[in-house]
Design an enzyme around this catalytic site. Sequence first.
Site, PDB file in Angstrom:
ATOM      1  N   SER A   1       0.969  -1.242  -0.092  1.00 39.19           N
ATOM      2  CA  SER A   1       0.006   0.030  -0.112  1.00 39.19           C
ATOM      3  C   SER A   1       0.772   1.209   0.047  1.00 39.19           C
ATOM      4  O   SER A   1       2.346   0.967   0.160  1.00 39.19           O
ATOM      5  CB  SER A   1      -1.102   0.004   1.104  1.00 39.19           C
ATOM      6  OG  SER A   1      -0.359   0.250   2.414  1.00 39.19           O
ATOM      7  N   GLY A   2       0.119   2.371  -0.228  1.00 37.26           N
ATOM      8  CA  GLY A   2       0.813   3.607  -0.182  1.00 37.26           C
ATOM      9  C   GLY A   2       0.104   4.814   0.277  1.00 37.26           C
ATOM     10  O   GLY A   2      -1.261   4.548   0.444  1.00 37.26           O
TER      11      GLY A   2
ATOM     12  N   GLY B   1      13.446  -0.859  -1.025  1.00 35.62           N
ATOM     13  CA  GLY B   1      14.589  -0.939  -1.838  1.00 35.62           C
ATOM     14  C   GLY B   1      14.754  -1.990  -2.761  1.00 35.62           C
ATOM     15  O   GLY B   1      13.634  -2.559  -3.349  1.00 35.62           O
TER      16      GLY B   1
ATOM     17  N   HIS C   1      15.214   5.314   0.527  1.00 39.28           N
ATOM     18  CA  HIS C   1      14.775   3.926   1.036  1.00 39.28           C
ATOM     19  C   HIS C   1      14.116   4.229   2.479  1.00 39.28           C
ATOM     20  O   HIS C   1      14.499   4.657   3.451  1.00 39.28           O
ATOM     21  CB  HIS C   1      16.177   3.178   1.515  1.00 39.28           C
ATOM     22  CG  HIS C   1      15.828   1.698   1.793  1.00 39.28           C
ATOM     23  ND1 HIS C   1      16.673   0.962   2.677  1.00 39.28           N
ATOM     24  CD2 HIS C   1      14.623   0.874   1.608  1.00 39.28           C
ATOM     25  CE1 HIS C   1      16.158  -0.164   2.769  1.00 39.28           C
ATOM     26  NE2 HIS C   1      14.895  -0.273   1.993  1.00 39.28           N
ATOM     27  N   ASP C   2      12.765   3.492   2.396  1.00 34.01           N
ATOM     28  CA  ASP C   2      11.814   3.635   3.772  1.00 34.01           C
ATOM     29  C   ASP C   2      12.615   3.302   4.974  1.00 34.01           C
ATOM     30  O   ASP C   2      12.280   4.092   5.809  1.00 34.01           O
ATOM     31  CB  ASP C   2      10.572   3.181   3.460  1.00 34.01           C
ATOM     32  CG  ASP C   2      10.711   1.466   2.949  1.00 34.01           C
ATOM     33  OD1 ASP C   2      11.728   1.166   3.205  1.00 34.01           O
ATOM     34  OD2 ASP C   2       9.572   0.932   2.689  1.00 34.01           O
ATOM     35  N   THR C   3      13.431   2.510   4.985  1.00 33.46           N
ATOM     36  CA  THR C   3      14.033   1.990   6.261  1.00 33.46           C
ATOM     37  C   THR C   3      15.109   3.114   6.644  1.00 33.46           C
ATOM     38  O   THR C   3      14.822   3.448   7.933  1.00 33.46           O
ATOM     39  CB  THR C   3      15.183   0.853   5.696  1.00 33.46           C
ATOM     40  OG1 THR C   3      14.265  -0.262   5.519  1.00 33.46           O
ATOM     41  CG2 THR C   3      15.924   0.435   7.263  1.00 33.46           C
TER      42      THR C   3
ATOM     43  N   THR D   1       6.221  -4.800   6.352  1.00 34.95           N
ATOM     44  CA  THR D   1       6.262  -6.008   5.531  1.00 34.95           C
ATOM     45  C   THR D   1       7.736  -6.845   6.130  1.00 34.95           C
ATOM     46  O   THR D   1       7.663  -8.111   6.021  1.00 34.95           O
ATOM     47  CB  THR D   1       6.163  -5.772   4.172  1.00 34.95           C
ATOM     48  OG1 THR D   1       4.843  -5.109   3.916  1.00 34.95           O
ATOM     49  CG2 THR D   1       6.273  -6.912   3.403  1.00 34.95           C
TER      50      THR D   1
ATOM     51  N   ASN E   1      17.980  -7.547   7.148  1.00 37.10           N
ATOM     52  CA  ASN E   1      16.698  -7.531   6.728  1.00 37.10           C
ATOM     53  C   ASN E   1      16.103  -8.876   6.935  1.00 37.10           C
ATOM     54  O   ASN E   1      16.448  -9.993   6.472  1.00 37.10           O
ATOM     55  CB  ASN E   1      17.184  -7.420   5.125  1.00 37.10           C
ATOM     56  CG  ASN E   1      17.398  -6.123   4.735  1.00 37.10           C
ATOM     57  OD1 ASN E   1      16.785  -4.886   4.722  1.00 37.10           O
ATOM     58  ND2 ASN E   1      18.672  -6.078   4.522  1.00 37.10           N
TER      59      ASN E   1
ATOM     60  N   GLY F   1       4.411   0.527  11.001  1.00 37.50           N
ATOM     61  CA  GLY F   1       2.860   0.172  11.170  1.00 37.50           C
ATOM     62  C   GLY F   1       2.837  -1.127  11.983  1.00 37.50           C
ATOM     63  O   GLY F   1       1.882  -1.381  12.456  1.00 37.50           O
TER      64      GLY F   1
END
Length: 493
Positions: free
Chosen positions: A17-18, A82, A240-242, A263, A300, A410
Amino acid sequence: MPDGKRSVLVFDFGASSGRAMLCSLENGKLSMEEVHRFSNDPVMVHGTFYWDILRLFFEIKQGIIKANAAGGFESIGIDTWGVDFGLMGSDGALLENPVNYRDRRTSGILPKAFEKISPEELYALTGIEIMEINTAFQLLSLKLCREELLSRTDKILLTPDLFNFLLTGELHSELSIASTTGLLDAKTKNWSDKVINALGLPRSIFPELIPSGTQAGMLTEELSEELCVPRCPVTAVCGHDTQCAAAAVPAEEEDFIFISCGTWSLFGTETDSPVLTPLSAKYNITNETGFGGKTTFLKNIIGLWFIQETRRYLRKQGHEYSFADLEAMARESEPFKCFIDPAAPEFVPPGDIPQRVKDHCARTGQYVPQTLGEVMRCIYESLALKYRQSLDEISECTGKEYNKIYMVGGGIKDTFLCSLAACSCGCTVNAGPVEATAYGNGAIQLISLGAIENISEARKIIRRSEEIKVYLPENEAKWAESYERYKKITGIG
């Protein structure tokens, strides 16, 4: 917008999702307002698993329109997962839809890569955890199987860089997302010519690198007119979201452990420089570039993907369960009956996760879960034990002890996982904020605009802005015993 209030537009893309969120700084606190949410649904076509990139860009446009109507913004920033990328032709058009990292094209690629460069040299140069999904190996699969496509490629753009290009027309690669590729030199922060040449990839396809927090360009006049919004800068946040999540960890300590939980579970710490030792190579711990040139030294771990994909698969079979249903089933099932290795390659592709869990348990000589609740319990406890393994390995590599873990993202809405993490690791867990990635994205934009001084001030502001929930370890002796079983089952003890 009101005097004193500074607002920026955050786009945060996950694997499923976004959302678009207005991040506002006012009276010393940050607030988040969701203005648009949408699903991210990869599409299988003739055996290839693609991202529906143009649909996602359509959703970006909708988010811009809604955010403008909700009060406006001074900047736009985009973060994503990523390793994945689009291939651009010389005319600036995509050559094909970007392929999803869960596609099977890299299955069995590692031995072919190691014929060209040893894993030891690859890690020593890039510091990146060796996984089949890495950009380096995706590109090698193209070199071996679709060289004609690679020969037509003018530039490779990683996913957030691709979105930035679609918004601005400017070609760049932001440093944090580039560091996920396995093609960046960990020490020099430049593309590694040694790795690129060893894999036989064309050096010319790799774009100019820019630091996190740099302006990627201005929203094009064409889009400004189409969307009826003012032109504004597009900031190359940590793509990169991380790294956005790491920037928002509300730690007061200089040395801390964090889990960015979604995720994937990204379990790590922040260091001043990469850790490139035989021990870190043995444990396959990655060194990614974070905001301000920091290194995030992390593992990861496939995280809530297990539960998300289980739910998706069961829905296809006509069984509708909520996440709360699956969590409740796990809570009600007997603990410590069996474990899986969350890093086992059979858990990466989409499909029948419950059956794969059962097969894994049977293959390793354990009790085979009989009910869905037992499967879920096995997944939850195995994730928590993987956290413990990662904590031990990182502590051994850095020579530091950590007695507190910051869980953000989340996934912390799953209170069962937070509780099990505290129990398994024997540490206090501070959970929050849920919107860590969005906060980090917004904070980097605000630093770029001069509204926040630096990342230290940003973390103080986030601590003031969010309630942090604390979880304490329980039943430590039983968890320690189970960890010894887990190590034998997974081959680490």
